[in-house]
Design an enzyme around this catalytic site. Structure first.
Site, PDB file in Angstrom:
ATOM      1  N   SER A  46      37.302  34.962  44.934  1.00 39.32           N
ATOM      2  CA  SER A  46      38.394  34.015  43.990  1.00 39.32           C
ATOM      3  C   SER A  46      39.512  34.580  43.350  1.00 39.32           C
ATOM      4  O   SER A  46      40.369  33.965  42.801  1.00 39.32           O
ATOM      5  CB  SER A  46      37.571  33.439  42.659  1.00 39.32           C
ATOM      6  N   SER A  62      38.918  30.744  42.981  1.00 37.08           N
ATOM      7  CA  SER A  62      38.772  29.740  41.783  1.00 37.08           C
ATOM      8  C   SER A  62      40.161  30.432  40.661  1.00 37.08           C
ATOM      9  O   SER A  62      40.255  29.550  39.697  1.00 37.08           O
ATOM     10  CB  SER A  62      37.566  29.683  41.136  1.00 37.08           C
ATOM     11  N   LYS A  95      43.046  34.441  33.503  1.00 33.91           N
ATOM     12  CA  LYS A  95      42.121  33.611  33.885  1.00 33.91           C
ATOM     13  C   LYS A  95      41.233  33.048  32.693  1.00 33.91           C
ATOM     14  O   LYS A  95      40.738  33.734  31.906  1.00 33.91           O
ATOM     15  CB  LYS A  95      41.116  33.873  35.081  1.00 33.91           C
TER      16      LYS A  95
END
Length: 536
Positions: free
Chosen positions: A234, A210, A135
């Site tokens: 997330s 996310s 990420k």
């Protein structure tokens, strides 16, 4: 000036193309070498009758790859190239997932070096030469770290995040960095730099967030496995929506140093993978003490020799699993998920566990507390930006807001956070102290009273929503961050509309081994994961 969102989506796709082209140019560079000639790769793609078939990375596990690497039937260079080809085929073209922000331009070169190291001095371990996607809120010293925001698109930190450094030391190749909901604010994965990431199972639906870029990328086999971060849900929400395994570790098991913060009291980094075994291997590589994150001192003495020792197919035999039926959704929108999770309860009993109906003490009080992301973000982001030194493009959230270089839909929430003047308030202290104590005591009490190994509930109460509609994942994801206790989500099946559903196991602090054992047994007894048909 604030950019138009549609323009941002178009420009983000344009921005990332040169990076991918640069990475692909390494193929030509390697063609001049004698150790890994491209001609040999090409020849394998059209084998003569009886010849060894080329290794196929689609849905391949890390163990599969290591066996092929050890046998000499593939190389890390070939693995990287196959993943690059898939990213080009499905992220840049085809269904255009928009999962990837930046490709490591040195990925093939690093792979070739690790191949030579394997030949000369042997393998470093299970992750040697294995491509991983992370990420884009993890610091990488050789690629930008952006949090998905155009304001940070040229920000390259001096050092890797500790978890990234651990992966590299283990021999992993950081292949690419994935899109995320900008600054990890929401669960739909849209950003000014990367646009809207799509769900590879149903591209008209959200991928969760996310960490939705990692979720979509790993589901579509753009890498062996990946890293996400989890403040409220997330890691687990996108894992659920992409039929993946996601581990939110105990706070303190993995270092947060070098991760762009949302709320450090709740933040934690962890693995996202297609299998429990792959997630366990990533946790092995990234867990441990870090002097730059004092919370990791609590992990000392609580980390096993290897989490893979818990990969027991009969791990549910004799286990007692608390079923938190009060966390099962009951509305019409939640029924499709609830039905699948009832099936999961049946499966764990079929596999030898005792399902114990429970009620979590003080649940209503716990769920009324807010996330700390609305409080800590401004102060901790400012600290992070200042840690970048003179190279920091901005030094405060206030400067970013004045620049207009962010996703317009973030304006209100960012401004609200920026208006906070101090964390020295009774409200904040009540959340940090009382919320944590009430949640921990409630979970430990119900587990002790019922002699439980873990608590089970739906990871999300509703499936992935259609893009443009409201995404409601429910509040179940709060129990882990509010307590700091670990949780693992594992594929539970699909709704009638073929949207993935996850089931979550929550356990005691630093008891990831038990969660992995239970999740692995459930996975092996059900095999619920299916690859997305649109990314074959």
């Amino acid at each position: 000036m604030i950019h138009n969102p549609s323009h941002q989506t178009l420009s983000s796709a344009t921005r990332k193309q040169p990076k991918k082209i640069i990475a692909l140019l390494f193929v030509l560079l390697l063609a001049t070498t004698t150790l890994f000639p491209i001609s040999s790769v090409t020849a394998q793609s059209n084998p003569s009758p009886g010849a060894i078939q080329p290794f196929n990375v689609t849905e391949a596990t890390i163990t599969d790859m290591q066996q092929a690497l050890q046998a000499g039937t593939t190389t890390s260079v070939e693995l990287v190239q196959q993943y690059l080809d898939r990213i080009q085929q499905y992220d840049d073209q085809g269904i255009k997932l928009h999962a990837i922000l930046t490709i490591n331009p040195q990925a093939l070169q690093i792979a070739a070096k690790l191949d030579r190291e394997r030949q000369t001095s042997g393998s470093r371990g299970p992750l040697h030469g294995i491509p991983i996607i992370v990420k884009d809120n993890y610091d990488t010293a050789d690629m930008p770290t952006t949090a998905g925001c155009v304001c940070l698109q040229h920000s390259i930190p001096d050092n890797d995040a500790e978890m990234i450094a651990k992966l590299k030391a283990a021999g992993a190749i950081i292949l690419a960095k994935s899109n995320l909901h900008e600054f990890a604010f929401d669960i739909t994965t849209s950003s000014s730099l990367g646009g809207q990431t799509l769900n590879p199972y149903e591209p008209h639906h959200y991928p969760g967030g996310s960490s939705g870029g990692t979720g979509a990328a790993i589901a579509a086999s753009f890498a062996a496995a990946g890293l996400g971060t989890d403040t409220g849900g997330s890691i687990r929400i996108p894992s659920s929506y992409n039929s993946l395994v996601g581990i939110r570790p105990t706070v303190g098991l993995t270092s947060r140093d070098g991760i762009i913060p949302l709320a450090l009291t709740q933040d934690v980094g962890g693995p996202m993978a297609r299998t429990v075994s792959d997630a366990a291997l990533l946790l092995d590589a990234t867990a441990g003490y870090d002097a730059d994150d004092v919370a990791t001192a609590y992990s000392v003495g609580h980390i096993p020799a290897s989490y893979t020792d818990s990969l027991q197919a009969d791990g549910l035999q004799g286990a007692r699993i608390g079923i938190a039926y009060e966390l099962f959704g009951s509305s019409a929108a939640e029924q499709s998920v609830t039905q699948v999770v009832y099936g999961a309860v049946h499966d764990i009993t079929r596999l030898g566990a005792t399902a114990v109906p429970i009620q979590i003490p003080h649940l209503d009080q716990i769920m009324k507390y807010p996330s700390l992301s609305g409080y800590e973000f401004k102060f901790q982001l400012n600290d992070y930006l200042n840690s970048l030194g003179e190279d920091a493009p901005y030094h405060s959230l206030d400067e970013i807001l004045k620049s207009g270089q962010f996703m317009p839909s973030q304006q209100e929430s960012m401004s609200k956070r920026n208006a906070l003047q101090s964390l020295d308030t009774p409200e904040y202290k009540d959340i940090v102290l009382n919320r944590t104590k009430v949640t921990r005591d409630a979970l430990l009490q119900v587990m002790a009273d019922n002699h439980l190994d873990a608590i089970l509930y739906p990871t999300t109460t509703e499936p992935a929503a259609v893009i443009g509609q409201e995404q409601n994942a429910g509040n179940n994801n709060r129990l882990s961050p509010f307590s700091g206790f670990p949780a693992i989500t594992v594929p539970a099946g699909f709704t009638e509309d073929q949207l993935p559903v996850g089931v979550e196991f929550l356990g005691r602090p630093f008891d990831e081994s038990t969660l992995i054992k239970l999740a692995y047994s459930y996975e092996q007894g059900t095999h619920n994961r299916k690859a997305p048909a649109l990314t074959p």
